[in-house]
Design a protein around this motif. Structure first.
Motif, short mmCIF file in Angstrom:
data_model
loop_
_atom_site.label_atom_id
_atom_site.label_comp_id
_atom_site.label_asym_id
_atom_site.label_seq_id
_atom_site.Cartn_x
_atom_site.Cartn_y
_atom_site.Cartn_z
N GLU A 71 3.10 1.71 -3.35
CA GLU A 71 3.61 0.38 -3.67
C GLU A 71 3.42 0.12 -5.16
OE1 GLU A 71 2.77 -2.73 -0.37
OE2 GLU A 71 1.09 -1.33 -0.30
N SER B 125 4.44 -3.00 -8.46
CA SER B 125 4.95 -4.34 -8.74
C SER B 125 5.18 -4.48 -10.23
CB SER B 125 3.94 -5.40 -8.28
OG SER B 125 2.73 -5.23 -8.97
N ASN C 295 -0.01 -0.41 -6.74
CA ASN C 295 -0.90 -1.29 -5.99
C ASN C 295 -1.39 -0.65 -4.69
OD1 ASN C 295 -0.43 -3.35 -7.88
ND2 ASN C 295 1.42 -3.99 -6.79
N SER D 266 -4.91 -2.60 -8.56
CA SER D 266 -3.70 -2.34 -9.33
C SER D 266 -4.05 -1.37 -10.44
CB SER D 266 -3.13 -3.63 -9.94
OG SER D 266 -2.63 -4.49 -8.94
N GLU E 97 7.44 -7.22 -5.96
CA GLU E 97 6.77 -6.09 -5.30
C GLU E 97 7.79 -5.11 -4.77
OE1 GLU E 97 3.47 -6.97 -2.68
OE2 GLU E 97 3.50 -9.06 -3.35
N SER F 32 -1.17 -8.95 -9.02
CA SER F 32 -1.05 -7.59 -9.57
C SER F 32 -0.82 -7.60 -11.08
CB SER F 32 0.08 -6.84 -8.87
OG SER F 32 1.33 -7.35 -9.27
#
Lengths: 355, 355
Positions: free
Chosen positions: A189, A191, A210, A220, A254, A274
């Motif tokens: 993931e 962001s 993340n 993060s 995200e 984040s």
């Protein structure tokens, strides 16, 4: 709207840690701060000039906030849109209520994204168990059922694996309008936190990789596994979102990184967890950037001067916070909240990663 | 003293811009802040939990500050030492009152410095006009007459060039105990901001080259004309001063760079105007460093990641402050003071100098 004058008051709906950090940045630029929060001892109270203690949608309190403020912003996306629109008739409100409206309903959000050509997980709106059964069949694979509204930190979600029955899952979320999303086999993931000024200028911070734990952001890492090409793609997507929403302020977007490219998971129309690392390694943090944008000032540089890792301090993790300072390259931020309840975000620490 | 607990209150005597910036850093580390200042609307009030509005030497107010605080510090060197000693019997006070005592009397300060082998301008204590005549003859050249106490921003000073009469000069400073210093033909002025923790660790920021205008700091350039060798020498001198004073907290040491090496001009036992740039280009600003030191926490990194120039915004210069943000590499700090009186420090801006 022209730029605020020095000493003007910025109104913030919500006095949690995000409101507190916005207030700190506003103070540094010479603005005064009024916070609307049901709790007079909210985290932002320490660093605000005024706390209006009332529910977020209390019309009288919103009126007092409008009277006190030259511009109003909000620190969380679950504030009701209608009172905000009424507020916007009296005082500039940024990000614009229509952006909030898009972001706070997962179906509207995904329809908006797909509409401007930005890929997401496959999804179906489901209003009852029959629709859920049908959608699950169509999507064909593991899915996540989420409430359309009022989800955060993994709340309001349930995984759907078996074909049926789905009544328990639907009821566990309160039998409210929901969205069924096909589970994305993501590699990781990431962001992007980006800002758009009233002049239309956009500044994107570098993306962060993340890691979530129990639905809450744990860590993060910048840049993490985000390549330069991926960073550019994510920044472009964020810029398109900002422009299509005629956005003013900071947004958090995200993403899932998949073998087939980036999918947007969700849009947060506010400063974003984040992006907390920006205060440590950027000239202008996401908080100051947001203040600049809503105040009608030019955006500052979003360049960063070091790699870093930000970790949330959740619940009792805050007890060891001051010991983290044994690392001279650790930047600690404590939110000044009272009780360290499980799952409550109490602070964060950003550590510089030296080459 | 052991480290403060999260949520403990730091007491600050003085609520001007330095108190305000200390309060901002204290808040970020999760400490609460009580400020003692005669003005309930002082600059620090916006970001403090509590303002005790009373004169700095009011025994009752100091008692209330002691009751509210786990540690007390001060933002300026002209607070009276005796009440501070009384306060120190009740609550830890940092920097230690003996350091304040040395710094607030120019004769004691220079005697201390020379006593530990640190060169200064030649000087003589002068208590009356006869002593002034005699001292001027001894020093042999242009001199500066300064009050021993309560001078700041060039106030309480007079240049002495002619042999006599000196009565007017002495009376112009109020006929108070004074010091005559031989004028130093310096190449430029520089300063070091350094910190010492309760564990004895010392961290020095890089020196800044300073330019004053009408006795007030106008500009600090890092590194300016300060060579690496000069920086090391200045850092060593600052460390010796800190150790000999058994100091805890941040100190500002001002120097003259001469063809014969460094001379110390004065010691400021507090965070220092010439260190304001640290908030822009260091992981840990001088304000957070001071809070860490007095709170019994480890010092953070004083490394900087960029060259920069800090300029004070004085009086009406604040009117154009927000326009300075057109430079994306400008970090602005506005103090939130009311009236922009001539000579009043209203804010500062740090600009990054890209290589």
């Amino acid at each position: 709207m022209s730029a605020l004058s020095l000493g003007a008051t910025i109104g913030i709906i919500g006095g949690g840690q995000l409101g507190r950090m916005l207030a700190l940045s506003a103070a540094r630029l010479g603005f005064r701060v009024a916070v609307l929060d049901p709790n007079p001892d909210c985290a932002a109270a320490q660093v605000a000039n005024q706390v209006i203690a009332a529910p977020y949608d209390d019309p009288g309190a919103l009126g007092r906030l409008a009277d006190a403020s030259a511009v109003v912003t909000y620190e969380f996306e679950n504030v009701a849109v209608e009172p905000l629109r009424a507020l916007a008739a009296r005082v500039p409100v940024f990000p614009p209520p229509q952006a909030l409206e898009v972001a706070q309903d997962r179906v509207v959000e995904k329809a908006f994204l797909n509409g401007i050509g930005i890929p997401t997980a496959e999804w179906r709106a489901v209003d009852d168990v029959q629709e859920l059964d049908h959608a699950f069949q169509e999507l064909g694979g593991d899915c996540i059922l989420k409430t359309r509204r009022f989800g955060y930190d993994g709340k309001g979600q349930a995984t759907i694996r078996q074909r049926s029955p789905h009544a328990d899952a639907f009821e566990s979320l309160g039998s409210v309008p929901a969205i069924l999303e096909k589970k994305v086999p993501f590699e990781f993931e990431l962001s992007v936190v980006a800002a758009r000024g009233q002049d239309g200028a956009v500044a994107s911070y570098d993306p962060a990789e993340n890691v979530h734990s129990l639905g809450i952001l744990k860590r993060s890492t910048v840049p993490g596994r985000v390549t330069a090409a991926l960073a550019a793609e994510a920044g472009d997507i964020a810029a398109r979102i900002l422009e299509h929403l005629d956005y003013v302020g900071v947004v958090g977007v995200e993403f899932f990184a998949t073998t087939n490219g980036l999918l947007v998971n969700e849009i947060a129309p506010r400063v974003h967890n984040s992006g907390h690392w920006t205060e440590a390694v950027c000239l202008v943090s996401q908080f100051e950037q947001h203040v600049r944008a809503i105040a009608g000032l030019p955006l500052g540089s979003a360049a960063r001067h070091a790699d870093c890792v930000m970790e949330n301090l959740i619940g009792a993790e805050i007890d060891g916070a001051l010991a983290l300072l044994a690392d001279p390259d650790a930047v600690l931020h404590v939110y000044g909240k009272g009780e360290a309840k499980p799952g409550r975000k109490m602070g964060h620490v950003t550590r510089i990663v030296r080459p």
